[in-house]
Each structure stands twice: as structure tokens, then as C-alpha cells.
Scaffold this motif. Structure first.
Motif, PDB file in Angstrom:
ATOM      1  N   LEU A   1      23.817  18.959  45.305  1.00 48.23           N
ATOM      2  CA  LEU A   1      24.399  19.555  44.497  1.00 48.23           C
ATOM      3  C   LEU A   1      23.575  19.287  42.919  1.00 48.23           C
ATOM      4  O   LEU A   1      23.345  20.180  41.977  1.00 48.23           O
ATOM      5  N   HIS A   2      23.400  18.233  42.874  1.00 48.02           N
ATOM      6  CA  HIS A   2      22.129  17.803  41.833  1.00 48.02           C
ATOM      7  C   HIS A   2      21.018  18.143  41.388  1.00 48.02           C
ATOM      8  O   HIS A   2      21.143  18.533  41.127  1.00 48.02           O
ATOM      9  N   ALA A   3      20.477  19.390  42.401  1.00 46.15           N
ATOM     10  CA  ALA A   3      19.493  19.837  42.449  1.00 46.15           C
ATOM     11  C   ALA A   3      20.100  21.132  42.000  1.00 46.15           C
ATOM     12  O   ALA A   3      18.917  21.340  41.265  1.00 46.15           O
ATOM     13  N   HIS A   4      20.365  21.802  43.062  1.00 42.07           N
ATOM     14  CA  HIS A   4      20.851  22.801  42.896  1.00 42.07           C
ATOM     15  C   HIS A   4      22.227  22.387  40.950  1.00 42.07           C
ATOM     16  O   HIS A   4      22.042  23.688  40.319  1.00 42.07           O
TER      17      HIS A   4
ATOM     18  N   GLN B   1      19.224  31.533  38.747  1.00 49.27           N
ATOM     19  CA  GLN B   1      20.701  31.742  38.382  1.00 49.27           C
ATOM     20  C   GLN B   1      21.682  31.716  39.002  1.00 49.27           C
ATOM     21  O   GLN B   1      22.734  31.157  39.913  1.00 49.27           O
ATOM     22  N   ALA B   2      21.328  33.819  39.713  1.00 50.08           N
ATOM     23  CA  ALA B   2      22.405  34.039  40.283  1.00 50.08           C
ATOM     24  C   ALA B   2      22.238  33.363  42.240  1.00 50.08           C
ATOM     25  O   ALA B   2      22.957  32.102  42.710  1.00 50.08           O
ATOM     26  N   MET B   3      20.382  32.626  41.837  1.00 49.30           N
ATOM     27  CA  MET B   3      20.276  32.073  43.425  1.00 49.30           C
ATOM     28  C   MET B   3      20.772  30.210  43.877  1.00 49.30           C
ATOM     29  O   MET B   3      20.896  30.121  44.651  1.00 49.30           O
TER      30      MET B   3
ATOM     31  N   THR C   1      20.222  20.989  38.286  1.00 53.33           N
ATOM     32  CA  THR C   1      19.929  21.165  37.866  1.00 53.33           C
ATOM     33  C   THR C   1      18.594  22.668  37.365  1.00 53.33           C
ATOM     34  O   THR C   1      18.234  23.198  36.272  1.00 53.33           O
ATOM     35  N   GLY C   2      18.831  23.179  38.801  1.00 52.19           N
ATOM     36  CA  GLY C   2      17.942  24.088  38.900  1.00 52.19           C
ATOM     37  C   GLY C   2      18.725  25.472  38.338  1.00 52.19           C
ATOM     38  O   GLY C   2      17.506  25.991  37.422  1.00 52.19           O
TER      39      GLY C   2
END
Length: 114
Positions: A10-13, A29-31, A15-16
Motif C-alpha cells: 500500500l505504501h509503495a503504490h 498514475q493509472a497503473m 508513493t508511486g
């Protein structure tokens, strides 16, 4: 997420997603939104997952990524099913299947049929 470390995922997504927003990369952003939705599903946070998949789908539409749209629609269908919104889930999977057909992705079509 595959390691079932959902809080870390969750944190990684998130942040991305933030970094893609900062750089103006709509496709990225969509990915990130769609991946975030998948992780939220695993955490059984279905209302948040629904928002994430809808946002990802909209961004994929803006970028013209038909395959990405198909994936987002299919993920959206899974979330809607978990929310017991079966008619909406059926529509989402059918839309995803049609878009996968347009891209020639038979594996994606099979996933949507399933």
C-alpha cells in the motif's frame, strides 16, 4: 503484494502514485491507482478499492490505453462483486472482456469470462 505484505505494498503504490502525479505521468498514475486498488481489495477495503479502480480506469481512458482500461474494468468487477453489486460487476467484466478482445489479449478475455 505478492509476498502478502499488504501494508508495505500500500505504501509503495501510494508513493508511486504521488511521484507519477508530480512528474505529470498520467499513464503511470493509472497503473499505480489500479495496483493500489488491487492491494486495497486484499485488505478488504472495498470502498477504497472501488475508488482506486474507477480512478485508474478514467486515467487509462485519458491516455488511450485500451488494455489498461480492460484490466481496470476487470479489477473493478471483482471489487463490485465483493460489494455484492452483482449487476454492476457483470457490466464491468463484460466491458473488460470486450476491451481485451479489442486488444487481442485472450488471457485477459479468459480472466474476464471467469
Amino acid at each position: 503484494r505478492e509476498l502478502r505484505r499488504f501494508d508495505d505494498a500500500l505504501h509503495a503504490h501510494e508513493t508511486g502514485r504521488t511521484l507519477f502525479q508530480q512528474t505529470g505521468d498520467t499513464h503511470g498514475q493509472a497503473m499505480a491507482w489500479n495496483s493500489l486498488g488491487n492491494t486495497l481489495q486484499e485488505l478488504r477495503r472495498f470502498d477504497e478499492a472501488l475508488h482506486a479502480h474507477e480512478t485508474g480506469r478514467t486515467l487509462f481512458q485519458q491516455t488511450g490505453d485500451t488494455h489498461g482500461q480492460a484490466s481496470a474494468w476487470n479489477s473493478l468487477g471483482i471489487t463490485l462483486r465483493e460489494l455484492r453489486r452483482f449487476d454492476d460487476a457483470l457490466h464491468a467484466h463484460e466491458t473488460g472482456r470486450t476491451l481485451f478482445q479489442q486488444t487481442g489479449d485472450t488471457h485477459g478475455q479468459a480472466m474476464a469470462w471467469n
